[in-house]
Design an enzyme around this catalytic site. Structure first.
Site, PDB file in Angstrom:
ATOM      1  N   ASP A  50      -4.546 -11.393  22.987  1.00  0.00           N
ATOM      2  CA  ASP A  50      -5.307 -11.143  21.757  1.00  0.00           C
ATOM      3  C   ASP A  50      -5.662 -12.477  21.108  1.00  0.00           C
ATOM      4  O   ASP A  50      -5.215 -12.798  20.011  1.00  0.00           O
ATOM      5  CB  ASP A  50      -4.440 -10.275  20.823  1.00  0.00           C
ATOM      6  CG  ASP A  50      -5.143  -9.940  19.522  1.00  0.00           C
ATOM      7  OD1 ASP A  50      -6.379  -9.873  19.523  1.00  0.00           O
ATOM      8  OD2 ASP A  50      -4.446  -9.728  18.509  1.00  0.00           O
ATOM      9  N   HIS A  74      -6.612  -5.510  20.921  1.00  0.00           N
ATOM     10  CA  HIS A  74      -5.300  -4.897  20.728  1.00  0.00           C
ATOM     11  C   HIS A  74      -4.920  -3.860  21.778  1.00  0.00           C
ATOM     12  O   HIS A  74      -4.164  -2.933  21.505  1.00  0.00           O
ATOM     13  CB  HIS A  74      -5.226  -4.260  19.340  1.00  0.00           C
ATOM     14  CG  HIS A  74      -5.192  -5.280  18.247  1.00  0.00           C
ATOM     15  ND1 HIS A  74      -4.939  -4.981  16.938  1.00  0.00           N
ATOM     16  CD2 HIS A  74      -5.366  -6.627  18.288  1.00  0.00           C
ATOM     17  CE1 HIS A  74      -4.971  -6.082  16.205  1.00  0.00           C
ATOM     18  NE2 HIS A  74      -5.236  -7.088  17.003  1.00  0.00           N
ATOM     19  N   ASP A 117      -9.245  -2.560  17.192  1.00  0.00           N
ATOM     20  CA  ASP A 117      -9.574  -3.971  17.387  1.00  0.00           C
ATOM     21  C   ASP A 117      -9.573  -4.164  18.897  1.00  0.00           C
ATOM     22  O   ASP A 117      -8.568  -3.855  19.566  1.00  0.00           O
ATOM     23  CB  ASP A 117      -8.494  -4.821  16.693  1.00  0.00           C
ATOM     24  CG  ASP A 117      -8.677  -6.321  16.869  1.00  0.00           C
ATOM     25  OD1 ASP A 117      -8.892  -6.757  18.010  1.00  0.00           O
ATOM     26  OD2 ASP A 117      -8.554  -7.066  15.873  1.00  0.00           O
ATOM     27  N   LYS A 144      -1.976  -1.942  17.220  1.00  0.00           N
ATOM     28  CA  LYS A 144      -1.855  -3.164  18.017  1.00  0.00           C
ATOM     29  C   LYS A 144      -0.847  -2.945  19.141  1.00  0.00           C
ATOM     30  O   LYS A 144       0.108  -2.191  18.991  1.00  0.00           O
ATOM     31  CB  LYS A 144      -1.403  -4.314  17.123  1.00  0.00           C
ATOM     32  CG  LYS A 144      -1.479  -5.664  17.793  1.00  0.00           C
ATOM     33  CD  LYS A 144      -1.500  -6.805  16.797  1.00  0.00           C
ATOM     34  CE  LYS A 144      -1.490  -8.133  17.531  1.00  0.00           C
ATOM     35  NZ  LYS A 144      -1.649  -9.271  16.661  1.00  0.00           N
ATOM     36  N   GLU A 192      -5.064   0.000  11.452  1.00  0.00           N
ATOM     37  CA  GLU A 192      -5.328  -0.740  12.690  1.00  0.00           C
ATOM     38  C   GLU A 192      -4.086  -0.776  13.571  1.00  0.00           C
ATOM     39  O   GLU A 192      -3.005  -1.144  13.120  1.00  0.00           O
ATOM     40  CB  GLU A 192      -5.757  -2.175  12.334  1.00  0.00           C
ATOM     41  CG  GLU A 192      -6.029  -3.079  13.530  1.00  0.00           C
ATOM     42  CD  GLU A 192      -6.481  -4.479  13.133  1.00  0.00           C
ATOM     43  OE1 GLU A 192      -6.387  -4.838  11.935  1.00  0.00           O
ATOM     44  OE2 GLU A 192      -6.919  -5.225  14.028  1.00  0.00           O
ATOM     45  N   ASP A 194     -13.562  -9.863  13.657  1.00  0.00           N
ATOM     46  CA  ASP A 194     -12.202 -10.383  13.426  1.00  0.00           C
ATOM     47  C   ASP A 194     -11.838 -11.362  14.530  1.00  0.00           C
ATOM     48  O   ASP A 194     -11.404 -10.958  15.597  1.00  0.00           O
ATOM     49  CB  ASP A 194     -11.194  -9.220  13.381  1.00  0.00           C
ATOM     50  CG  ASP A 194      -9.768  -9.717  13.181  1.00  0.00           C
ATOM     51  OD1 ASP A 194      -9.595 -10.871  12.744  1.00  0.00           O
ATOM     52  OD2 ASP A 194      -8.817  -8.962  13.488  1.00  0.00           O
ATOM     53  N   HIS A 217     -12.766  -3.619  14.746  1.00  0.00           N
ATOM     54  CA  HIS A 217     -12.698  -5.068  14.620  1.00  0.00           C
ATOM     55  C   HIS A 217     -13.242  -5.607  15.925  1.00  0.00           C
ATOM     56  O   HIS A 217     -12.608  -5.422  16.964  1.00  0.00           O
ATOM     57  CB  HIS A 217     -11.250  -5.550  14.443  1.00  0.00           C
ATOM     58  CG  HIS A 217     -10.812  -5.596  13.016  1.00  0.00           C
ATOM     59  ND1 HIS A 217      -9.576  -6.063  12.639  1.00  0.00           N
ATOM     60  CD2 HIS A 217     -11.459  -5.261  11.875  1.00  0.00           C
ATOM     61  CE1 HIS A 217      -9.484  -5.991  11.315  1.00  0.00           C
ATOM     62  NE2 HIS A 217     -10.601  -5.498  10.836  1.00  0.00           N
ATOM     63  N   ASP A 249      -8.433 -13.802  19.972  1.00  0.00           N
ATOM     64  CA  ASP A 249      -9.422 -13.884  18.898  1.00  0.00           C
ATOM     65  C   ASP A 249     -10.419 -15.014  19.079  1.00  0.00           C
ATOM     66  O   ASP A 249     -10.676 -15.785  18.155  1.00  0.00           O
ATOM     67  CB  ASP A 249      -8.726 -13.957  17.526  1.00  0.00           C
ATOM     68  CG  ASP A 249      -8.129 -12.617  17.124  1.00  0.00           C
ATOM     69  OD1 ASP A 249      -8.872 -11.636  17.062  1.00  0.00           O
ATOM     70  OD2 ASP A 249      -6.899 -12.551  16.893  1.00  0.00           O
TER      71      ASP A 249
HETATM   72  C1  RNT Z   1      -4.153  -8.991  13.894  1.00  0.00           C
HETATM   73  C2  RNT Z   1      -5.207  -8.050  13.442  1.00  0.00           C
HETATM   74  C3  RNT Z   1      -5.671  -8.220  12.032  1.00  0.00           C
HETATM   75  C4  RNT Z   1      -5.830  -9.670  11.631  1.00  0.00           C
HETATM   76  C5  RNT Z   1      -6.480  -9.893  10.291  1.00  0.00           C
HETATM   77  C6  RNT Z   1      -6.341 -11.285   9.813  1.00  0.00           C
HETATM   78  O1  RNT Z   1      -3.920  -8.947  15.227  1.00  0.00           O
HETATM   79  O2  RNT Z   1      -6.297  -8.100  14.311  1.00  0.00           O
HETATM   80  O3  RNT Z   1      -6.832  -7.503  11.829  1.00  0.00           O
HETATM   81  O4  RNT Z   1      -6.545 -10.376  12.580  1.00  0.00           O
HETATM   82  O5  RNT Z   1      -6.032  -8.980   9.388  1.00  0.00           O
HETATM   83 ZN    ZN Z   2      -8.049  -7.008  13.761  1.00  0.00          ZN
END
Ligand code: RNT
Ligand code: ZN
Length: 412
Positions: A290, A258, A255, A224, A222, A322, A282, A292
């Site tokens: 970011d 990100h 994600d 970011k 992943e 996520d 994600h 969430d």
């Molecule tokens: C963090 C990432 C990652 C986390 C998790 C908890 O920015 O998105 O995936 O959110 O692993």
């Molecule tokens: Zn993530």
């Protein structure tokens, strides 16, 4: 005629078969993150959440034990229709009888309770090494640290996690997606952007050169763009993660929190699918950063779902959620977000895709715009409600949530 029957006819007139859409949706698995239940705390460390990610809010009733988290997952899952997988982090290891193992010494047995839990519910498990909220994160660095001991510790942690992932796959009979994400980065302008990335590459090589069954464990990486306190530089950037995934034959994970705010993951999916067997997502909701937030039935979630469906890629995309909101009922947050992913997928399955693609090919962009707008007010709600009914899930869930809050959560 029921509302569903009317909707079915309306969609049929547009060339869409609602029955086949519902059937397809039934077979889509969404991997649900366990960490919404306890604000990404886990059970193995007293450290505050670190790694440039943050939960905000203090809603009562957060799960603090494995039993509570499992009960909450059960509650949430009973109100989320369709197939689910459980997405665990290594920090959710369950130790018994005063036993403790640090992250570089985790074993499958520390997750046997989760395996029992998943098996009893016919679910697979996905997994994540936890490279944050731990004293061995030194100066915000893990696998890219200049300190060899730090790197070794985290390499070993990730290798343990590959073994645990294989154990999950063997036990449940369902392949495990193991996602590597590192928080590593710098708050302010670094002098050397290359060295940390080179060390990260070498660390990943050291992890992935271990033998494991690639038909059972899908390792994803992943990327970011930045984290809180890590604004200037992130080691695992988009270019790094994508290039590394290509080089090593693993799966890239995007994600949608990100990227830069005007960059859309929905637009990236087609390119990724052209060059990768599998991709992973994600799904989250970034608000200004970011952040969430809980996933809503919003434009980008719909557009992501459309790209998966239109490109006939339902079996090539690992779909996971996520996000983490501690300011509202956490179980409701789970249900709302995961339902919205499924809702978006159904919405996408109810588009006359072939017709729309043909209009584009003929450059009939006027007709395409009109049809796209028309689809936005097609009787989607009636089809969604019918799907819920067939999955024995109620449309409304707030009363159930409030009851559980009153009976269980506030007494914790
Ligand atoms: C963090 C990432 C990652 C986390 C998790 C908890 O920015 O998105 O995936 O959110 O692993
Ligand atoms: Zn993530």
């Amino acid at each position: 005629m029921t509302a569903y029957e009317i909707a079915k006819n309306e969609y049929a007139a547009l060339g869409v078969d609602t029955e086949s859409a519902i059937e397809k949706l039934k077979n889509i698995t969404v991997s649900v993150h366990c960490w919404q239940g306890d604000d990404v705390t886990g059970f193995d460390s007293k450290e505050a959440l670190s790694g440039g990610i943050q939960t905000t809010g203090n809603y009562p009733g957060k799960a603090t034990t494995p039993e509570q988290l499992m009960a909450d997952i059960d509650k949430a899952f009973s109100l989320i229709p369709g197939k689910k997988k459980l997405n665990l982090h290594a920090s959710y290891a369950i130790f018994e009888d005063g036993e403790f193992a640090d992250r570089d010494a985790l074993k499958p047995s520390h997750f046997s309770k989760w395996v029992e839990f998943a098996k009893a519910r016919n679910m697979g498990i996905d997994f994540n090494p936890t490279l944050f909220s731990h004293p061995m994160v030194k100066d915000n660095l893990t696998l890219s640290s200049p300190d060899e001991n730090v790197r070794k510790f985290w390499i070993e942690h990730c290798r343990r996690c590959v073994e645990i992932s294989e154990y999950f796959a063997n036990e449940t009979g369902i392949p495990c997606v193991m996602n590597i994400w590192i928080p590593d980065g710098y708050k302010d302008i670094p002098a050397d952007r290359l060295a940390p990335r080179k060390r990260f590459k070498e660390s990943l090589d050291a992890i992935l050169d271990m033998p494991y069954d690639k038909s059972k464990v899908y390792v994803t990486l992943e990327s970011k763009v930045f984290g809180i306190g890590l604004e200037a530089y992130t080691v695992g950037s988009a270019e790094f993660a994508l290039s590394y995934a290509d080089y090593k034959g693993i799966t890239p994970l995007m994600d949608n929190g990100h990227y830069h705010p005007t960059e859309m993951v929905s637009d990236k999916i087609s390119s990724m699918l052209l060059f990768h067997d599998k991709i992973a997502l994600h799904i989250t909701r970034p608000m200004r950063w970011d952040s969430d937030h809980v996933v809503l039935f919003d434009d980008e979630t719909k557009e992501i779902a459309k790209e998966i469906v239109r490109n006939d890629a339902l079996d090539r995309v690992f779909i996971a959620t996520d996000y983490f909101d501690a300011s509202i009922n956490r179980i409701s947050a789970w249900i709302t977000g995961v339902r919205n992913v499924k809702k978006a997928l159904l919405f996408a399955l109810l588009e006359p895709n072939a017709k729309m693609q043909a209009l584009q090919e003929e450059n009939a962009m006027t007709e395409l715009m009109v049809l796209q707008e028309e689809m936005k007010t097609a009787p989607f709600g009636a089809v969604w409600n019918e799907y819920l009914r067939r999955e024995n899930t109620s449309v409304s869930y707030i009363d159930e949530i409030k009851k559980y809050e009153k009976e269980v959560l506030v007494n914790r």
